[in-house]
Design an enzyme around this catalytic site. Structure first.
Site, PDB file in Angstrom:
ATOM      1  N   ARG A   1       0.822  -1.235   0.000  1.00 32.75           N
ATOM      2  CA  ARG A   1       0.000   0.000   0.000  1.00 32.75           C
ATOM      3  C   ARG A   1       0.844   1.268   0.000  1.00 32.75           C
ATOM      4  NH1 ARG A   1      -3.532  -2.619   3.945  1.00 32.75           N
ATOM      5  NH2 ARG A   1      -5.231  -3.576   2.783  1.00 32.75           N
TER       6      ARG A   1
ATOM      7  N   LYS B   1       2.100  11.874 -10.392  1.00 28.04           N
ATOM      8  CA  LYS B   1       1.182  10.963 -11.099  1.00 28.04           C
ATOM      9  C   LYS B   1       1.957   9.752 -11.578  1.00 28.04           C
ATOM     10  CE  LYS B   1      -2.522  13.921 -12.790  1.00 28.04           C
ATOM     11  NZ  LYS B   1      -3.212  14.448 -13.982  1.00 28.04           N
TER      12      LYS B   1
ATOM     13  N   GLU C   1       7.075  19.424 -24.411  1.00 34.14           N
ATOM     14  CA  GLU C   1       6.445  19.694 -23.108  1.00 34.14           C
ATOM     15  C   GLU C   1       6.930  21.033 -22.534  1.00 34.14           C
ATOM     16  OE1 GLU C   1       3.946  18.204 -21.729  1.00 34.14           O
ATOM     17  OE2 GLU C   1       3.937  16.070 -22.258  1.00 34.14           O
TER      18      GLU C   1
ATOM     19  N   LYS D   1       5.537  23.565 -13.685  1.00 37.36           N
ATOM     20  CA  LYS D   1       4.731  22.384 -13.359  1.00 37.36           C
ATOM     21  C   LYS D   1       4.551  22.272 -11.848  1.00 37.36           C
ATOM     22  CE  LYS D   1       3.461  17.750 -14.087  1.00 37.36           C
ATOM     23  NZ  LYS D   1       3.585  16.492 -14.778  1.00 37.36           N
TER      24      LYS D   1
ATOM     25  N   GLU E   1      -6.107  17.510  -8.576  1.00 30.14           N
ATOM     26  CA  GLU E   1      -7.030  17.925  -9.630  1.00 30.14           C
ATOM     27  C   GLU E   1      -8.436  18.145  -9.100  1.00 30.14           C
ATOM     28  OE1 GLU E   1      -5.140  16.027 -13.046  1.00 30.14           O
ATOM     29  OE2 GLU E   1      -7.028  16.364 -14.063  1.00 30.14           O
TER      30      GLU E   1
ATOM     31  N   ARG F   1      -4.843  22.103 -12.091  1.00 30.04           N
ATOM     32  CA  ARG F   1      -3.899  21.117 -12.600  1.00 30.04           C
ATOM     33  C   ARG F   1      -4.252  20.677 -14.020  1.00 30.04           C
ATOM     34  NH1 ARG F   1      -0.531  16.282  -9.715  1.00 30.04           N
ATOM     35  NH2 ARG F   1       0.499  15.651 -11.633  1.00 30.04           N
TER      36      ARG F   1
ATOM     37  N   ASN G   1      -2.889  19.802 -19.125  1.00 29.60           N
ATOM     38  CA  ASN G   1      -3.315  18.898 -20.198  1.00 29.60           C
ATOM     39  C   ASN G   1      -3.451  19.588 -21.539  1.00 29.60           C
ATOM     40  OD1 ASN G   1      -3.477  16.429 -18.868  1.00 29.60           O
ATOM     41  ND2 ASN G   1      -5.358  17.103 -17.864  1.00 29.60           N
TER      42      ASN G   1
ATOM     43  N   HIS H   1      -3.114  17.590 -24.662  1.00 31.75           N
ATOM     44  CA  HIS H   1      -3.170  16.183 -24.277  1.00 31.75           C
ATOM     45  C   HIS H   1      -4.503  15.508 -24.582  1.00 31.75           C
ATOM     46  CE1 HIS H   1       0.597  17.200 -22.407  1.00 31.75           C
ATOM     47  NE2 HIS H   1       0.757  15.982 -21.911  1.00 31.75           N
TER      48      HIS H   1
ATOM     49  N   HIS I   1      -3.451  12.363 -26.333  1.00 28.50           N
ATOM     50  CA  HIS I   1      -3.715  11.021 -25.794  1.00 28.50           C
ATOM     51  C   HIS I   1      -4.530  10.183 -26.776  1.00 28.50           C
ATOM     52  CE1 HIS I   1      -3.060  12.175 -21.267  1.00 28.50           C
ATOM     53  NE2 HIS I   1      -1.933  11.923 -21.908  1.00 28.50           N
TER      54      HIS I   1
ATOM     55  N   HIS J   1       5.374  10.252 -26.863  1.00 32.06           N
ATOM     56  CA  HIS J   1       4.395  11.050 -26.126  1.00 32.06           C
ATOM     57  C   HIS J   1       4.522  12.533 -26.513  1.00 32.06           C
ATOM     58  CE1 HIS J   1       1.756  12.376 -22.938  1.00 32.06           C
ATOM     59  NE2 HIS J   1       2.708  13.176 -22.474  1.00 32.06           N
TER      60      HIS J   1
END
Ligand SMILES: NC(=O)c1ccc[n+]([C@@H]2O[C@H](COP(=O)([O-])OP(=O)(O)OC[C@H]3O[C@@H](n4cnc5c(N)ncnc54)[C@H](O)[C@@H]3O)[C@@H](O)[C@H]2O)c1
Length: 265
Positions: free
Chosen positions: A21, A43, A85, A128, A138, A143, A147, A150, A154, A167
């Site tokens: 965990r 993330k 980026e 960032k 988020e 945040r 994106n 993205h 994506h 990417h």
């Protein structure tokens, strides 16, 4: 200790988040993209064929160690992906960074001046980190500004089975589409759109595969975890250095995707 690019960081971080965990971990990003983006913000996750980032966890590393010297062995294509980026960081929060890239893009890709490379990495990380610290999970929506490029990016990655584009390249195509969308929604002026297109046009990338159809891309976008039913929330530019989230009519997004066919492939 995750030593590697964004893939290694995302995977190792996900394992660290789930094993017992959650155990402590450290990131040592070795690609430009991972240094300026993937290693910052906590993330983690793994890809799935149904869509990007559907499986993952928030799990901050204890610290991130960035050494720009490791970039010397990085292929140019990967360096350009990282620059994409950095362009994004400038577009959403820092017009001066965008202007610096306009001035020195090629020299940065070649890693010609180590001090300049370090400065630019530092500025992108700071942008960032600032955005993430305003809205780590988020919740308020700040945040989500990260994106930009993205939503389309994506979808392009998923529609090409994560094989055709890096990417950064997918985000590059995505930024072109979403800048065009910003213009269509009358948030970005024609002159600013030109500036964005010109800078992105100086970053070569593979063309989009023939036969990639807009319906397929739309389906991937609706499957994105940020979509609410048939309503798409997309990050658009309200100017260079200013981003906002808006609900985009499907027709406008389709037009923006259509425009990709004629923009710099
Ligand atoms: N967690 C996040 O917030 C976040 C943000 C952006 C991207 N990502 C994820 O990061 C991934 C992309 O990361 P990436 O662009 O680093 O790709 P990557 O991890 O696939 O690395 C690209 C290539 O560079 C090689 N490489 C790494 N370091 C090198 C070095 N110093 N010299 C020579 N070769 C080297 C790798 O082996 C690989 O072949 C995507 O899966 C993306 O979804 C995550």
């Amino acid at each position: 200790v995750a030593v590697g690019g964004g893939v290694v960081g995302d995977l190792a971080g996900f394992v660290a988040a789930t094993y017992l965990r959650g155990i402590r971990w450290v990131q040592v990003p070795t690609t430009l993209l991972a240094q300026v983006d993937a290693s910052v913000g906590g993330k983690t996750g793994i890809n799935h064929r149904l869509g990007k980032n559907l499986i993952g966890a928030f799990h901050q590393p204890r610290f991130v160690l960035i050494d720009p010297q490791v970039l010397e062995t990085l292929p140019e294509r990967e360096r350009r992906s990282g620059i994409a980026e950095i362009v994004k960081a400038g577009l959403i929060r820092d017009e001066a960074l965008f202007a610096l890239l306009e001035e020195r893009l090629e020299e940065l890709i070649r890693l010609q001046d180590p001090r300049r490379v370090e400065e630019v990495i530092g500025r992108a990380v700071a942008i960032k980190a600032q955005i993430v610290s305003e809205d780590e999970r988020e919740v308020t929506g700040t945040r989500a500004l990260l994106n930009f490029g993205h939503t389309v990016g994506h979808a392009l990655e998923a529609a090409t089975q994560y094989k055709h584009l890096t990417h950064g390249e997918a985000v590059l195509w995505g930024m072109l589409a979403e800048a065009h969308l910003s213009y269509r929604l009358q948030k970005l002026s024609r002159g600013e759109l030109r500036r964005v297109q010109e800078l992105l046009g100086r970053l070569p990338r593979p063309p989009l595969p023939e036969g990639l159809d807009i319906d397929t891309l739309m389906e991937y976008m609706y499957r994105d975890k940020k979509a609410r039913g048939r309503r798409l929330r997309v990050v658009v530019l309200g100017g260079i250095g200013r981003a906002e989230v808006t609900e985009a009519p499907e027709e406008e997004l389709r037009e923006a995707l259509q425009a990709l066919g004629s923009s710099g492939s």
